[in-house]
Design an enzyme around this catalytic site. Sequence first.
Site, short mmCIF file in Angstrom:
data_model
loop_
_atom_site.label_atom_id
_atom_site.label_comp_id
_atom_site.label_asym_id
_atom_site.label_seq_id
_atom_site.Cartn_x
_atom_site.Cartn_y
_atom_site.Cartn_z
N THR A 205 34.45 38.21 44.12
CA THR A 205 33.89 37.22 45.04
C THR A 205 32.57 37.71 45.60
O THR A 205 32.38 38.91 45.79
CB THR A 205 34.90 37.00 46.18
N ARG A 233 45.84 26.26 43.52
CA ARG A 233 45.77 27.33 44.53
C ARG A 233 44.35 27.44 45.14
O ARG A 233 43.35 27.42 44.45
CB ARG A 233 46.17 28.64 43.87
N ILE A 234 44.30 27.56 46.44
CA ILE A 234 43.04 27.78 47.15
C ILE A 234 43.17 29.09 47.92
O ILE A 234 44.19 29.34 48.56
CB ILE A 234 42.76 26.62 48.14
N GLY A 235 42.14 29.92 47.84
CA GLY A 235 42.18 31.22 48.50
C GLY A 235 41.60 31.16 49.90
O GLY A 235 41.44 30.09 50.50
N THR A 256 36.38 39.53 51.06
CA THR A 256 36.81 39.51 49.66
C THR A 256 38.12 40.28 49.54
O THR A 256 38.31 41.28 50.23
CB THR A 256 35.75 40.13 48.73
N ALA A 258 42.60 39.94 48.36
CA ALA A 258 43.75 39.10 48.03
C ALA A 258 43.87 37.99 49.07
O ALA A 258 44.40 38.19 50.17
CB ALA A 258 45.01 39.96 48.01
N GLY A 259 43.35 36.82 48.72
CA GLY A 259 43.12 35.76 49.70
C GLY A 259 44.32 35.35 50.51
O GLY A 259 44.18 34.98 51.69
N1 ASP Z 1 39.40 36.30 48.09
C1 ASP Z 1 39.34 35.63 46.82
C2 ASP Z 1 40.54 34.72 46.68
O1 ASP Z 1 41.63 35.12 47.02
C3 ASP Z 1 39.31 36.56 45.66
C4 ASP Z 1 38.20 37.59 45.70
O2 ASP Z 1 37.86 38.10 46.78
O3 ASP Z 1 37.66 37.91 44.62
O4 ASP Z 1 40.37 33.64 46.18
#
Ligand code: ASP
Length: 371
Positions: A205, A233-235, A256, A258-259
């Site tokens: 990200t 899915r939405i992060g 950034t 694990a959303g």
């Molecule tokens: N935070 C982002 C998500 O979970 C992933 C990432 O940081 O690359 O969608």
Amino acid sequence: MKHHFTFLTAFIAFSFATSSSFAVAHDDHAHEEYQTWSIAIHGGAGTMDRDKMTVQQQAEYEAALQSALDAGAEILRNGGTAMEAVQAAIVPMENDAKFNAGRGAVFTWEGENELDAALMDGASRKAGAVAGVKSVKNPILLANAIMQDGRHVFLSGAGAEEFAGDAKLELAGPEWFATERRREALERMKEQQLSVLDVDHKFGTVGAVAFDKEGNLAAGTSTGGLTGKRWGRIGDVPVIGAGTYADNRSCAVSATGAGEYFIRVGVAQEICTRLRYRFLADIEAAQRSVPLDADGVPTYLVHASEFSLDAIAVQEEADAVMAEVKDLGGSGGVIVVTPDGDAVFSFNTPGMYRGRATSAGVNEVAIFASE
Ligand code: ASP
């Protein structure tokens, strides 16, 4: 320094000091105050292993980060806004297949690229966010268009694409976003039944946070999400307060990682809120320590402009919130910029693609935690 005026609004109760003395102080320092700017960027956190990265790969990532940083810093140096700087830094990373945003985004389980992004203006706390778009070349510009339009904050899917068309934003076909490396990661995930973290050692990200010479903050983040994501899915990235937040009274944050964990902790807004209350608490403590006169009245009143939060305090609060993410089982990182012009990183992974530049002369990019 400029933050004293933004913080001041929150501490008006303390502003009993004569307005004339304050006005003089303001005028005396106006020139100096309006020169402060800063920007921080990230291109994802994760398991950056020095042994697995060639010298050339490292140089390529560093060059990409530096040119994104330069694009944002140039705008701030020339008196442009934090909102402009954040977008200017993010667009080249969205167009660069090395990062998981725009071109080079990870694949969903169904083999598509679905993009999320958000942008927030710390001065007005206006925001724009978008989830699950497949044909908008630069989702961060769509987030901006949603914010400028102002009717809604958060659009998704087909409706968001229709809005992008009406806003005359540049569109792109699936071939623009799809890359072999990301397709291979999805295939490997399916064949070997890998978890997201096993297949995505690095979150790619991208994000930027900025403080401009007018004293305004902004935050933006853009992503393809996680490899193999399903069911729409939405992060955290487009969830205002989770992956993206800006408030002139405290800070601007882009995350950034694990959303799911960042949503549960409300990471970006939690850091800003902690800083806002820490500043209040410091002033209240100072006021309590002022000697009293014979009538029990404080001999002087503490003024918000006498205070600032230093980078150590900002680091402590960001680290404390990232520790909460870790306690729940999540990994990742944040970039934070404050109205003092401090630019801080906090991450609980072996590395984070990152960079920062300030009017005080800082200009650096880094990848590994040890740098
Ligand atoms: N935070 C982002 C998500 O979970 C992933 C990432 O940081 O690359 O969608």
